[in-house]
Scaffold this motif. Sequence first.
Motif, PDB file in Angstrom:
ATOM      1  N   ILE A   1       0.851  -1.199   0.000  1.00 37.27           N
ATOM      2  CA  ILE A   1       0.000   0.000   0.000  1.00 37.27           C
ATOM      3  C   ILE A   1       0.882   1.243   0.000  1.00 37.27           C
ATOM      4  O   ILE A   1       0.630   2.201  -0.743  1.00 37.27           O
ATOM      5  CB  ILE A   1      -0.965  -0.002   1.196  1.00 37.27           C
TER       6      ILE A   1
ATOM      7  N   VAL B   1      -9.470   1.971   1.876  1.00 34.41           N
ATOM      8  CA  VAL B   1      -8.872   1.967   3.210  1.00 34.41           C
ATOM      9  C   VAL B   1      -9.503   3.065   4.065  1.00 34.41           C
ATOM     10  O   VAL B   1      -9.848   2.845   5.225  1.00 34.41           O
ATOM     11  CB  VAL B   1      -7.339   2.159   3.125  1.00 34.41           C
ATOM     12  N   ASP B   2      -9.665   4.242   3.473  1.00 37.42           N
ATOM     13  CA  ASP B   2     -10.278   5.366   4.184  1.00 37.42           C
ATOM     14  C   ASP B   2     -11.694   5.007   4.641  1.00 37.42           C
ATOM     15  O   ASP B   2     -12.069   5.266   5.784  1.00 37.42           O
ATOM     16  CB  ASP B   2     -10.304   6.599   3.273  1.00 37.42           C
TER      17      ASP B   2
ATOM     18  N   GLY C   1      -0.154   2.049  -3.446  1.00 34.83           N
ATOM     19  CA  GLY C   1      -1.564   2.360  -3.221  1.00 34.83           C
ATOM     20  C   GLY C   1      -2.365   1.074  -3.195  1.00 34.83           C
ATOM     21  O   GLY C   1      -1.934   0.046  -3.736  1.00 34.83           O
ATOM     22  N   TYR C   2      -3.522   1.109  -2.562  1.00 30.93           N
ATOM     23  CA  TYR C   2      -4.317  -0.104  -2.368  1.00 30.93           C
ATOM     24  C   TYR C   2      -4.949  -0.612  -3.660  1.00 30.93           C
ATOM     25  O   TYR C   2      -4.871  -1.793  -3.973  1.00 30.93           O
ATOM     26  CB  TYR C   2      -5.396   0.147  -1.312  1.00 30.93           C
TER      27      TYR C   2
ATOM     28  N   ILE D   1      -2.196   6.525   2.387  1.00 29.99           N
ATOM     29  CA  ILE D   1      -3.597   6.120   2.360  1.00 29.99           C
ATOM     30  C   ILE D   1      -4.553   7.304   2.426  1.00 29.99           C
ATOM     31  O   ILE D   1      -5.407   7.485   1.563  1.00 29.99           O
ATOM     32  CB  ILE D   1      -3.907   5.176   3.543  1.00 29.99           C
TER      33      ILE D   1
ATOM     34  N   SER E   1      -6.098   6.685  -4.162  1.00 32.84           N
ATOM     35  CA  SER E   1      -5.797   5.255  -4.078  1.00 32.84           C
ATOM     36  C   SER E   1      -6.110   4.675  -2.707  1.00 32.84           C
ATOM     37  O   SER E   1      -6.024   3.480  -2.515  1.00 32.84           O
ATOM     38  CB  SER E   1      -4.331   4.999  -4.417  1.00 32.84           C
ATOM     39  N   GLY E   2      -6.468   5.520  -1.749  1.00 29.41           N
ATOM     40  CA  GLY E   2      -6.773   5.033  -0.417  1.00 29.41           C
ATOM     41  C   GLY E   2      -8.244   5.045  -0.089  1.00 29.41           C
ATOM     42  O   GLY E   2      -8.622   4.929   1.078  1.00 29.41           O
TER      43      GLY E   2
ATOM     44  N   TRP F   1       0.125   5.857   6.628  1.00 29.44           N
ATOM     45  CA  TRP F   1      -1.039   6.730   6.648  1.00 29.44           C
ATOM     46  C   TRP F   1      -0.956   7.809   5.573  1.00 29.44           C
ATOM     47  O   TRP F   1      -1.959   8.164   4.970  1.00 29.44           O
ATOM     48  CB  TRP F   1      -1.253   7.331   8.037  1.00 29.44           C
TER      49      TRP F   1
END
Length: 189
Positions: free
Chosen positions: A23, A113-114, A27-28, A104, A109-110, A101
């Motif tokens: 990540i 996750v966010d 990025g996720y 993210i 790209s987060g 963090w």
Amino acid sequence: MTKLDKRVQRTQYQLRSALLALIVEHGYEQLSVQDILDRAGVGRATFYAHYRSKEDLLVRSMDILRLHLVAETAAKKKSKRTPLGFTLAFFRHVDSHRQLWRAIVGRESGFIVDRQMRRLLLDLVRLDTSRSAALGRSNKIPELAAHFLVGALMSVMVWWLDYNIRLTPLEVDRVFREMSLPTLKALLP
């Protein structure tokens, strides 16, 4: 039996570590399960024996953070009543994982996750503020306040990281609590 448990724990740790490292790097959304497998040195069958998808791995990885924050809240409540007792532990976690963090939060790209992080924080705020609902207040007000507090918490975190503000987790937590006090007073007895 315990040997199997340790192997399972080690495999899950390898997969979580690979996910988090990737990540930061890519990025996720750009990650594939194969990328995670390659980094962790784990086979596809092993991955799917533990997780349904990369999102399942992400969600279950965040469960560990949730357990830590819930434990912090419980410890604070035993010593004294501290509204939102998990926030200092949250800021400490963010501070110790700044690179992750930054990769993210607030980034396109987060998004997933966010979203998961907001769900986790919302659950924690709901747990902490649920007492006021038991006092006969409208169910809508605590829910709105919980969303408000999570949004504020995430915004403070993004501000802290994006501008590389030189405040300690304790200082950021203190400021967040001071700004959140009016909302907390409306919720808590």
